[in-house]
Design a protein around this motif. Structure first.
Motif, PDB file in Angstrom:
ATOM      1  N   ILE A 142       0.838  -1.201   0.000  1.00  0.00           N
ATOM      2  CA  ILE A 142       0.000   0.000   0.000  1.00  0.00           C
ATOM      3  C   ILE A 142       0.874   1.253   0.000  1.00  0.00           C
ATOM      4  N   ASP A 143       0.265   2.388  -0.331  1.00  0.00           N
ATOM      5  CA  ASP A 143       0.955   3.668  -0.238  1.00  0.00           C
ATOM      6  C   ASP A 143       1.066   4.066   1.233  1.00  0.00           C
ATOM      7  N   LYS A 144       2.080   4.837   1.548  1.00  0.00           N
ATOM      8  CA  LYS A 144       2.306   5.242   2.943  1.00  0.00           C
ATOM      9  C   LYS A 144       1.139   6.040   3.510  1.00  0.00           C
ATOM     10  N   GLU A 145       0.425   6.776   2.635  1.00  0.00           N
ATOM     11  CA  GLU A 145      -0.716   7.573   3.113  1.00  0.00           C
ATOM     12  C   GLU A 145      -1.858   6.690   3.619  1.00  0.00           C
ATOM     13  N   GLU A 146      -1.875   5.418   3.208  1.00  0.00           N
ATOM     14  CA  GLU A 146      -2.965   4.520   3.595  1.00  0.00           C
ATOM     15  C   GLU A 146      -2.728   3.816   4.929  1.00  0.00           C
ATOM     16  N   VAL A 147      -1.518   3.904   5.459  1.00  0.00           N
ATOM     17  CA  VAL A 147      -1.159   3.142   6.658  1.00  0.00           C
ATOM     18  C   VAL A 147      -2.107   3.414   7.821  1.00  0.00           C
ATOM     19  N   SER A 148      -2.518   4.677   7.985  1.00  0.00           N
ATOM     20  CA  SER A 148      -3.346   5.054   9.131  1.00  0.00           C
ATOM     21  C   SER A 148      -4.781   4.547   9.045  1.00  0.00           C
ATOM     22  N   SER A 149      -5.135   3.901   7.929  1.00  0.00           N
ATOM     23  CA  SER A 149      -6.503   3.392   7.790  1.00  0.00           C
ATOM     24  C   SER A 149      -6.545   1.910   7.416  1.00  0.00           C
ATOM     25  N   ARG A 167       5.373 -16.098   6.378  1.00  0.00           N
ATOM     26  CA  ARG A 167       4.957 -16.058   7.769  1.00  0.00           C
ATOM     27  C   ARG A 167       4.923 -14.605   8.267  1.00  0.00           C
ATOM     28  N   LEU A 168       3.777 -14.217   8.824  1.00  0.00           N
ATOM     29  CA  LEU A 168       3.641 -12.868   9.360  1.00  0.00           C
ATOM     30  C   LEU A 168       4.224 -12.797  10.767  1.00  0.00           C
ATOM     31  N   THR A 169       4.917 -11.703  11.048  1.00  0.00           N
ATOM     32  CA  THR A 169       5.498 -11.511  12.374  1.00  0.00           C
ATOM     33  C   THR A 169       4.686 -10.527  13.209  1.00  0.00           C
ATOM     34  N   ASP A 170       3.764  -9.789  12.562  1.00  0.00           N
ATOM     35  CA  ASP A 170       2.899  -8.871  13.302  1.00  0.00           C
ATOM     36  C   ASP A 170       1.793  -8.363  12.382  1.00  0.00           C
ATOM     37  N   ILE A 171       0.728  -7.876  12.997  1.00  0.00           N
ATOM     38  CA  ILE A 171      -0.342  -7.182  12.267  1.00  0.00           C
ATOM     39  C   ILE A 171      -0.902  -6.139  13.219  1.00  0.00           C
ATOM     40  N   ILE A 172      -1.007  -4.912  12.739  1.00  0.00           N
ATOM     41  CA  ILE A 172      -1.437  -3.810  13.591  1.00  0.00           C
ATOM     42  C   ILE A 172      -2.521  -3.012  12.872  1.00  0.00           C
ATOM     43  N   GLU A 173      -3.620  -2.774  13.558  1.00  0.00           N
ATOM     44  CA  GLU A 173      -4.708  -1.970  13.005  1.00  0.00           C
ATOM     45  C   GLU A 173      -4.350  -0.490  13.107  1.00  0.00           C
ATOM     46  N   LYS A 174      -4.279   0.182  11.953  1.00  0.00           N
ATOM     47  CA  LYS A 174      -4.018   1.625  11.889  1.00  0.00           C
ATOM     48  C   LYS A 174      -2.811   2.035  12.742  1.00  0.00           C
ATOM     49  N   PRO A 175      -1.631   1.526  12.421  1.00  0.00           N
ATOM     50  CA  PRO A 175      -0.447   1.826  13.248  1.00  0.00           C
ATOM     51  C   PRO A 175      -0.044   3.290  13.186  1.00  0.00           C
ATOM     52  N   LEU A 176       0.622   3.731  14.241  1.00  0.00           N
ATOM     53  CA  LEU A 176       1.098   5.116  14.300  1.00  0.00           C
ATOM     54  C   LEU A 176       2.393   5.277  13.516  1.00  0.00           C
ATOM     55  N   HIS A 204     -12.550  -4.393  23.044  1.00  0.00           N
ATOM     56  CA  HIS A 204     -13.092  -3.477  22.047  1.00  0.00           C
ATOM     57  C   HIS A 204     -12.177  -2.258  21.921  1.00  0.00           C
ATOM     58  N   ASP A 205     -12.215  -1.622  20.747  1.00  0.00           N
ATOM     59  CA  ASP A 205     -11.357  -0.453  20.547  1.00  0.00           C
ATOM     60  C   ASP A 205     -12.003   0.799  21.150  1.00  0.00           C
ATOM     61  N   ALA A 206     -11.368   1.942  20.957  1.00  0.00           N
ATOM     62  CA  ALA A 206     -11.826   3.192  21.568  1.00  0.00           C
ATOM     63  C   ALA A 206     -13.227   3.597  21.111  1.00  0.00           C
TER      64      ALA A 206
END
Length: 256
Positions: A142-149, A167-176, A204-206
Motif C-alpha cells: 500500500i501507499d504510505k498515506e494509507e497506513v493510518s486506515s 509467515r507474518l510476524t505482526d499485524i497492527i490496526e491503523k499503526p502510528l 473493544h477499541d476506543a
C-alpha cells in the motif's frame, strides 16, 4: 495433517457506514451500486467462483433492501446483528454457523477487480488446507498515506513458510508508525475456528468496536503460524468504505 474441506464464508455487513453518509442514510454500504450490481454481489460471486456456496452475511435486521435482493440465492443466509460491535463482533455472531470448521472472512467493502480473483481465493484456501497453519491472509503493498486506515502486516522473507505464503510476524490496526515499504491485509482471511475463542477475549477499541486484527495479532504473538499470501499481480483491491475509494471503484467497475 489431514486436509479438511473449507466450504463456508462469513461476510460482515452490519456496519454503520459512517464515512459514506449521507448515502448510507438511505442504502447500506454493501448495497451501494458498483457497475451493474451492488458491491456485496461482486464479493459473493468471487466466493462462488472459488467453490464456496455456504455464505453467511451478517446484516442489520432492518436492511430490507439487502434481504430482498438475495432472498432467492440459496447460497446466502443472513445472520442479524444490530449491536454495531464491529467486524469482530459480527464474526462472533456466526459461531454456530461455522461450527468446528475452518472458514473464510471477506469484508463487504473490499471488492477485487481483475482477472483470476476466484483462482486467487482458491489458492488462499489451499494454503490453509494444506499447511499446518492457523490462518492465511491476503496481503498487498500500500501507499504510505494509507497506513493510518489499514491493518498493516509485518513479515520477514527469511522466515517464509514456502514459495507462496510468508509467515507474518505482526499485524497492527491503523499503526502510528509507517513502515518503509508498507503492506496491508486485502480483507480476505482463511481462519481456524479457534479465532472465536480469541475474539471473546479481545478488547473493544476506543470506538466500542471489536476488530479482527487484534485477535489475529494475538495468535501471531502466541507463536501460531499465520501466513500472508500476496495479491496476484492482475488484481486490485478496492475500498468502497469511503468516498474517494468508492469513486475510484466506480470507474474501475463501470461495465461490470
Amino acid at each position: 495433517m489431514a486436509m479438511t474441506e473449507i466450504t463456508k464464508a462469513v461476510i460482515p455487513a452490519a456496519g454503520k457506514g459512517t464515512r459514506m453518509r449521507p448515502l448510507t442514510n438511505y442504502i447500506s454500504k454493501p448495497m451501494l451500486p458498483l457497475g451493474k450490481k451492488p458491491v456485496l454481489q461482486h464479493i459473493i460471486e468471487e466466493l462462488k467462483g472459488a467453490g464456496i456456496n455456504d455464505i453467511a452475511v451478517v446484516a442489520k435486521s432492518d436492511d430490507q433492501k439487502m434481504i430482498d435482493y438475495f432472498q432467492e440465492d440459496a447460497s446466502v443466509q443472513f445472520i442479524f446483528d444490530d449491536s454495531l460491535s464491529g467486524p469482530g463482533g459480527a464474526i462472533l455472531k456466526t459461531e454456530s454457523f461455522v461450527k468446528n470448521e475452518d472458514f473464510i472472512v471477506v469484508f463487504s467493502d473490499a471488492p477485487l477487480k481483475g482477472t483470476g480473483r476466484s483462482i486467487y481465493l482458491k489458492d488462499l484456501i489451499s494454503l490453509k488446507k494444506e499447511g499446518d497453519v492457523s490462518g492465511v491472509l491476503a496481503i498487498y503493498p500500500i501507499d504510505k498515506e494509507e497506513v493510518s486506515s489499514r491493518g498493516v502486516v509485518r513479515f520477514d522473507l527469511e522466515k517464509s513458510r514456502n514459495k507462496k505464503g510468508i509467515r507474518l510476524t505482526d499485524i497492527i490496526e491503523k499503526p502510528l508508525e509507517t513502515p518503509v515499504e508498507p503492506w496491508a491485509t486485502a480483507c480476505r482471511y482463511v481462519l481456524d475456528n479457534k479465532i472465536f475463542e480469541i475474539l471473546k477475549e479481545t478488547k473493544h477499541d476506543a470506538s466500542g468496536e471489536l476488530q479482527l486484527t487484534p485477535a489475529i495479532r494475538k495468535m501471531i504473538k502466541n507463536g501460531e503460524w499465520i501466513l500472508g499470501y500476496p495479491l496476484a499481480e492482475k488484481l486490485t483491491r478496492h475500498d468502497t468504505g469511503n468516498f474517494e475509494g468508492y469513486f475510484k471503484a466506480l470507474r474501475a467497475f463501470i461495465s461490470s
